[in-house]
Motif scaffolding. Sequence first.
Motif, PDB file in Angstrom:
ATOM      1  N   ALA A  49      -9.170   7.960  -5.617  1.00  0.00           N
ATOM      2  CA  ALA A  49      -9.081   6.693  -5.107  1.00  0.00           C
ATOM      3  C   ALA A  49     -10.302   6.003  -4.998  1.00  0.00           C
ATOM      4  O   ALA A  49     -11.342   6.734  -4.879  1.00  0.00           O
ATOM      5  CB  ALA A  49      -8.356   6.923  -3.629  1.00  0.00           C
ATOM      6  N   SER A  86       0.780  -1.239   0.000  1.00  0.00           N
ATOM      7  CA  SER A  86       0.040  -0.174   0.115  1.00  0.00           C
ATOM      8  C   SER A  86       0.843   1.320  -0.062  1.00  0.00           C
ATOM      9  O   SER A  86       0.647   2.146  -0.861  1.00  0.00           O
ATOM     10  CB  SER A  86      -1.017   0.066   1.346  1.00  0.00           C
ATOM     11  OG  SER A  86      -1.755  -1.218   1.458  1.00  0.00           O
ATOM     12  N   SER A 129       2.299   1.817  -3.451  1.00  0.00           N
ATOM     13  CA  SER A 129       1.136   2.147  -4.346  1.00  0.00           C
ATOM     14  C   SER A 129       0.929   3.584  -4.246  1.00  0.00           C
ATOM     15  O   SER A 129       0.789   4.380  -5.256  1.00  0.00           O
ATOM     16  CB  SER A 129      -0.050   1.458  -4.060  1.00  0.00           C
ATOM     17  OG  SER A 129      -0.016  -0.080  -4.323  1.00  0.00           O
ATOM     18  N   ALA A 130       0.656   3.983  -3.087  1.00  0.00           N
ATOM     19  CA  ALA A 130       0.303   5.306  -2.682  1.00  0.00           C
ATOM     20  C   ALA A 130       1.673   6.333  -3.131  1.00  0.00           C
ATOM     21  O   ALA A 130       1.332   7.529  -3.692  1.00  0.00           O
ATOM     22  CB  ALA A 130       0.172   5.621  -1.149  1.00  0.00           C
ATOM     23  N   LEU A 189      -4.431   0.937   1.573  1.00  0.00           N
ATOM     24  CA  LEU A 189      -4.199   2.293   0.904  1.00  0.00           C
ATOM     25  C   LEU A 189      -4.837   3.384   1.390  1.00  0.00           C
ATOM     26  O   LEU A 189      -4.199   4.785   1.317  1.00  0.00           O
ATOM     27  CB  LEU A 189      -4.870   1.754  -0.679  1.00  0.00           C
ATOM     28  CG  LEU A 189      -4.517   2.801  -1.639  1.00  0.00           C
ATOM     29  CD1 LEU A 189      -3.197   3.188  -2.053  1.00  0.00           C
ATOM     30  CD2 LEU A 189      -5.544   2.729  -2.898  1.00  0.00           C
ATOM     31  N   ALA A 244       1.593   6.581  -6.701  1.00  0.00           N
ATOM     32  CA  ALA A 244       0.506   7.393  -7.193  1.00  0.00           C
ATOM     33  C   ALA A 244       0.952   9.011  -7.223  1.00  0.00           C
ATOM     34  O   ALA A 244       0.756   9.759  -8.055  1.00  0.00           O
ATOM     35  CB  ALA A 244      -0.788   7.295  -6.608  1.00  0.00           C
ATOM     36  N   ILE A 270      -3.530   2.953 -10.895  1.00  0.00           N
ATOM     37  CA  ILE A 270      -2.400   2.022  -9.853  1.00  0.00           C
ATOM     38  C   ILE A 270      -3.201   1.187  -8.899  1.00  0.00           C
ATOM     39  O   ILE A 270      -4.059   1.779  -8.355  1.00  0.00           O
ATOM     40  CB  ILE A 270      -1.667   3.040  -9.282  1.00  0.00           C
ATOM     41  CG1 ILE A 270      -0.668   3.832 -10.158  1.00  0.00           C
ATOM     42  CG2 ILE A 270      -0.689   2.281  -8.070  1.00  0.00           C
ATOM     43  CD1 ILE A 270       0.344   4.836  -9.373  1.00  0.00           C
ATOM     44  N   ASP A 297      -3.592  -1.286  -5.868  1.00  0.00           N
ATOM     45  CA  ASP A 297      -2.962  -1.733  -4.809  1.00  0.00           C
ATOM     46  C   ASP A 297      -3.618  -3.197  -4.807  1.00  0.00           C
ATOM     47  O   ASP A 297      -4.494  -3.610  -4.237  1.00  0.00           O
ATOM     48  CB  ASP A 297      -3.341  -1.044  -3.471  1.00  0.00           C
ATOM     49  CG  ASP A 297      -2.759  -1.571  -2.399  1.00  0.00           C
ATOM     50  OD1 ASP A 297      -1.791  -2.417  -2.173  1.00  0.00           O
ATOM     51  OD2 ASP A 297      -3.319  -1.079  -1.072  1.00  0.00           O
ATOM     52  N   THR A 306      -6.037   5.313  -7.833  1.00  0.00           N
ATOM     53  CA  THR A 306      -5.708   4.372  -6.979  1.00  0.00           C
ATOM     54  C   THR A 306      -6.731   3.606  -6.582  1.00  0.00           C
ATOM     55  O   THR A 306      -7.821   4.029  -6.229  1.00  0.00           O
ATOM     56  CB  THR A 306      -4.783   4.829  -6.084  1.00  0.00           C
ATOM     57  OG1 THR A 306      -5.572   5.781  -5.238  1.00  0.00           O
ATOM     58  CG2 THR A 306      -3.645   5.511  -6.318  1.00  0.00           C
TER      59      THR A 306
END
Lengths: 285, 342
Positions: A68, A18, A21-22, A46, A25, A132, A134, A37
Amino acid sequence: MLERRLIIVTGKGGVGRSAVSAALASRAVHLGKRVLTVAMTDQVGLALHLGRERLDYEAREIRPGLHALAVHRPAALNEYLRVQLGVPKVTRMGPLARAFDALASTAPGIREVVTMGKVLWEVRREAWDLVIADGPPLGQIASHLRAPLTVSELVPVGRVREQAEWMMELLADASTSGMLLVTLAEELPITETREALRWLGEHQMIDPPQVVANRILVPLQATSRQIKEAGPGPVQEAARMHETLHEEQQRWIKELPPDLQLPYLFGLHTPPEVAARLADVWGEG
Amino acid sequence: MSRVLLVTGGGGVGKTTLSAALGVTAARNGVRTLVVTVDPARRLATALGLKDLGSEPSPHEDEPNLWAAMLDASASWKAIARRHAPADVAGRLVDNPFFEAATQHFPASQSYASAEEMANYVEARAWDLVVVDTPPSAGGIEFFSSPAEMRDLVGGRLLRWLTGGALPGRRTLFTLTARPALRIAGTALGSDLLERVAEFLMDLRTIYDGLSRRAAQIEQHFRESRTVVVTTADPAPIREADRFYRDLPDMVPHPDAVVFNRVLPASWHQPEPPSDGPLVENLIRWGAEAHRQTDVREEFAAHWKTEVATVPWRPKTPTSLDDLAALIADSQGLSRERLGVV
């Protein structure tokens, strides 16, 4: 990697999927991209790294350029039926939705195809420069990637099959879809990552992933003599701890050289701090 | 009956290593101990210095009171079907393509299989203590809800909806597709998928009575077990540990211990470091990490009004019985009596 339109981030539980991923992003937004995301299986990780308590099924703006959502299964199932299979007005079709829900926990691939379907649908409708995801932990990645195929084997004709086909094509298109495999320089994550790479190589459902080694220590700028001269106490203890951990990490890194290394972050309290620092590191190259 | 010690917690916190460490500690205190882990966690074999580990408990060569076994969840499921289903159905069931999918992908399934195996070991009365390293997929409290969830799956939510409460005959099933909702489902799916799944569920439902009885026994074992929650100071495992206080099913008592693993010495955090240079800078970084860990622990303990135990961070993963025993010997705040390892 950021030139693609979908990046699925996966890795063994606890390696920092996570956070990566963040961070990725944030980096992409910094480069001027419009980013979505998606939390695929873990609803909370996330969200916390984006500084939120939770994420909705509807995409929400986190900050300019960054959106998100989290895949909640009942909502995803409903959308899959309505948008992808063209079953009208699912709300009035309670029994059908219920049958599908029961199916999803029994028939192989349905649960996963609904989750993958949501992600791939967001890529397909071209509202974002980059999606993206997660993704699921390493142990579930095979069943997710294979889900469209599994379902099309199960249901050899009809709309389900057509949906499965474009999903597989989109995943297999190397200019569109890519994957990041996050790992730690430790025994189990490296072993599982190596096994996942082998599986992915054999099945070729997606372009070979880039491997990101997280929480890597930089070497200590001191000689063993300096460490010895420091004498007993915390300074020496911390130095020895660092050296031993660093050596262990390098041993595992040699086993599986990563494409990118992210640093160990000391003493950061909150997930957004971690994500922001990793994004900075990414920016520094 | 053996006592049970369940070791739970999120992924990557060192659950398997600590299970092995607790097992070795108990064995060295004269407690006849079996440590059980779930495939594919090879960590247990490595930690105990074994080349391989079978699904049958085998005695450890160098430790008289210690046995170890690694469960194979998929093989356990075949055994469960054979144990609970009529002979003719059992064969058809394990050959059904849905069977493998349902037993491997249904989240509670791996947990349930290991829980049923745990019950078998407990009832075998061959050991004083059975230490269970719970499956990584269960993460936390899912392990405890798995019997109820399996009852629900096998009881057939779809089947009950299709047919009403009673177990239908096969012929009833084939007229079901006359129902409008199923006709539409059939159109969307383009096949007789619903029917095939329903058929499978009907076979699966023959194991319902047996499985229900077994599930109730397993829940009884849970009530009588001791539990250890393992975590690190990282947010994800902390969230799992929180759930043991927030969402735990009624039948399970609160954890007997919360163990923070990979703990750095608090003495490394020094507000005024002695001098400068790379070694001191290194101490400041690690000290900040030690300080963060202390904060997280204190916050957890205060929030849930519980005591927490700590196990020191070892830069090298233990690979010998002595290393494992040292891990527990160097721990703080862990009541060995309460966990039954003495």
